[in-house]
Design a protein around this motif. Structure first.
Motif, PDB file in Angstrom:
ATOM      1  N   GLU A 124     -21.509  66.337  36.904  1.00 30.12           N
ATOM      2  CA  GLU A 124     -22.309  67.185  36.007  1.00 30.12           C
ATOM      3  C   GLU A 124     -22.148  66.824  34.533  1.00 30.12           C
ATOM      4  O   GLU A 124     -22.900  67.324  33.689  1.00 30.12           O
ATOM      5  N   ALA A 125     -21.177  65.975  34.212  1.00 25.46           N
ATOM      6  CA  ALA A 125     -20.871  65.653  32.813  1.00 25.46           C
ATOM      7  C   ALA A 125     -21.620  64.406  32.362  1.00 25.46           C
ATOM      8  O   ALA A 125     -21.840  63.476  33.148  1.00 25.46           O
ATOM      9  N   SER A 127     -21.825  61.859  28.696  1.00 25.29           N
ATOM     10  CA  SER A 127     -21.395  61.605  27.316  1.00 25.29           C
ATOM     11  C   SER A 127     -22.071  60.367  26.761  1.00 25.29           C
ATOM     12  O   SER A 127     -22.446  59.450  27.505  1.00 25.29           O
ATOM     13  N   ASN A 177     -20.313  64.670  23.780  1.00 27.78           N
ATOM     14  CA  ASN A 177     -20.409  65.112  25.169  1.00 27.78           C
ATOM     15  C   ASN A 177     -21.659  65.977  25.269  1.00 27.78           C
ATOM     16  O   ASN A 177     -21.729  67.062  24.687  1.00 27.78           O
ATOM     17  N   LYS A 179     -23.196  67.215  28.053  1.00 29.14           N
ATOM     18  CA  LYS A 179     -23.113  68.315  29.012  1.00 29.14           C
ATOM     19  C   LYS A 179     -21.873  68.134  29.870  1.00 29.14           C
ATOM     20  O   LYS A 179     -21.330  67.027  29.968  1.00 29.14           O
ATOM     21  N   GLY A 180     -21.444  69.195  30.500  1.00 26.23           N
ATOM     22  CA  GLY A 180     -20.297  69.114  31.390  1.00 26.23           C
ATOM     23  C   GLY A 180     -19.574  70.439  31.494  1.00 26.23           C
ATOM     24  O   GLY A 180     -19.479  71.185  30.514  1.00 26.23           O
ATOM     25  N   HIS A 181     -19.061  70.739  32.692  1.00 24.06           N
ATOM     26  CA  HIS A 181     -18.324  71.976  32.945  1.00 24.06           C
ATOM     27  C   HIS A 181     -16.864  71.708  33.283  1.00 24.06           C
ATOM     28  O   HIS A 181     -16.020  72.577  33.092  1.00 24.06           O
ATOM     29  N   ASN A 182     -16.581  70.535  33.792  1.00 22.58           N
ATOM     30  CA  ASN A 182     -15.231  70.175  34.198  1.00 22.58           C
ATOM     31  C   ASN A 182     -14.603  69.316  33.097  1.00 22.58           C
ATOM     32  O   ASN A 182     -15.133  68.254  32.746  1.00 22.58           O
ATOM     33  N   HIS A 185     -13.923  65.665  33.866  1.00 21.94           N
ATOM     34  CA  HIS A 185     -15.161  64.878  33.849  1.00 21.94           C
ATOM     35  C   HIS A 185     -15.629  64.631  32.414  1.00 21.94           C
ATOM     36  O   HIS A 185     -16.060  63.524  32.081  1.00 21.94           O
ATOM     37  N   GLN A 186     -15.558  65.648  31.574  1.00 23.05           N
ATOM     38  CA  GLN A 186     -15.955  65.467  30.176  1.00 23.05           C
ATOM     39  C   GLN A 186     -15.155  64.352  29.513  1.00 23.05           C
ATOM     40  O   GLN A 186     -15.709  63.445  28.887  1.00 23.05           O
ATOM     41  N   THR A 189     -15.840  60.767  30.979  1.00 24.38           N
ATOM     42  CA  THR A 189     -17.103  60.167  30.545  1.00 24.38           C
ATOM     43  C   THR A 189     -17.011  59.681  29.105  1.00 24.38           C
ATOM     44  O   THR A 189     -17.611  58.665  28.742  1.00 24.38           O
TER      45      THR A 189
END
Length: 219
Positions: A124-125, A127, A177, A179-182, A185-186, A189
């Motif tokens: 979901e992330a 960058s 960044n 987008k991203g929730h974790n 993962h952020q 990336t």
């Protein structure tokens, strides 16, 4: 972490900083010792992505491995720092020393592409990193991590690492960044996109062999 937009920050001179001359293969080794850390970094910009890493911070080693693997840079980092306090000095000083090594290895910048950019997703992330080997240090970073730490790595230290690198490699660096929730993962990336942007910027431009990519004639 909130938006950061920082100018060059003066760095106290190290107790000892030894720079070994680069080889024709665009490699350099730098050792930087202070009262807080002892850092040794070796880079080969024309490598295959091999890495030997020992910073004492597992997740940080994992991120440095992304730089090597996705940037096709052979990278050796040995760090001894005051981890009994926290990871701040170690992470920042590795960024500084890596920046010094890259600056030394790239030399006069003749024939390089100079600019590099990359978008990298991880689930979901997503960058984006853009780099310019401009000779004008500057970091502009917009990352809002969803967690304060990842495996013992303080996410605020990602900024300190890239600030140290930008100041001492002499690059303009934009990190976003998107987008991203974790948080893992952020961060991953960001480091992967940084690696790919470096790889693009440092790749020789066959149409500009021996030329400094600037109207000023030097960078």
């Amino acid at each position: 972490m909130s938006t950061h937009d920082s100018a060059l920050v003066p760095v106290n001179p190290p107790v000892d900083a030894t720079v070994r001359a680069p080889s024709p293969e665009r490699a350099a080794e730098v050792r930087r010792d202070t009262n807080e850390t002892r850092i040794s970094v070796r880079v080969d910009l024309d490598g295959t992505g091999r890495a030997q890493l020992a910073t004492g911070i597992g997740f940080f080693d994992h991120m440095l491995d992304q730089i090597a693997r996705h940037g096709l840079i052979d990278l050796e980092v040995q760090a001894e720092g005051d981890l009994h306090i926290d990871g701040h000095h170690t992470v920042e000083d590795v960024g500084i020393t890596l920046g010094m090594a890259v600056a030394r290895a790239v030399g006069d910048k003749k024939g390089i592409t100079r600019y590099g950019h990359a978008y990298v997703p991880l689930d979901e992330a997503l960058s984006r990193v853009v780099v310019d080997f401009s000779g004008r240090p500057g970091l502009h970073m917009d990352v809002r991590f969803t967690a304060g730490s990842i495996g013992g790595f303080d996410t605020q230290l990602a900024f300190e690492f890239f600030q140290g690198f930008a100041n001492h490699a002499g690059v303009t660096l934009h990190i976003d960044n998107l987008k991203g929730h974790n948080a893992h993962h952020q961060c991953e990336t960001i480091f992967k996109a940084f690696a790919r942007a470096l790889r693009m910027a440092l790749t020789p431009d066959p149409r500009a062999a021996g030329m400094v990519p600037s109207t000023k004639g030097s960078l």
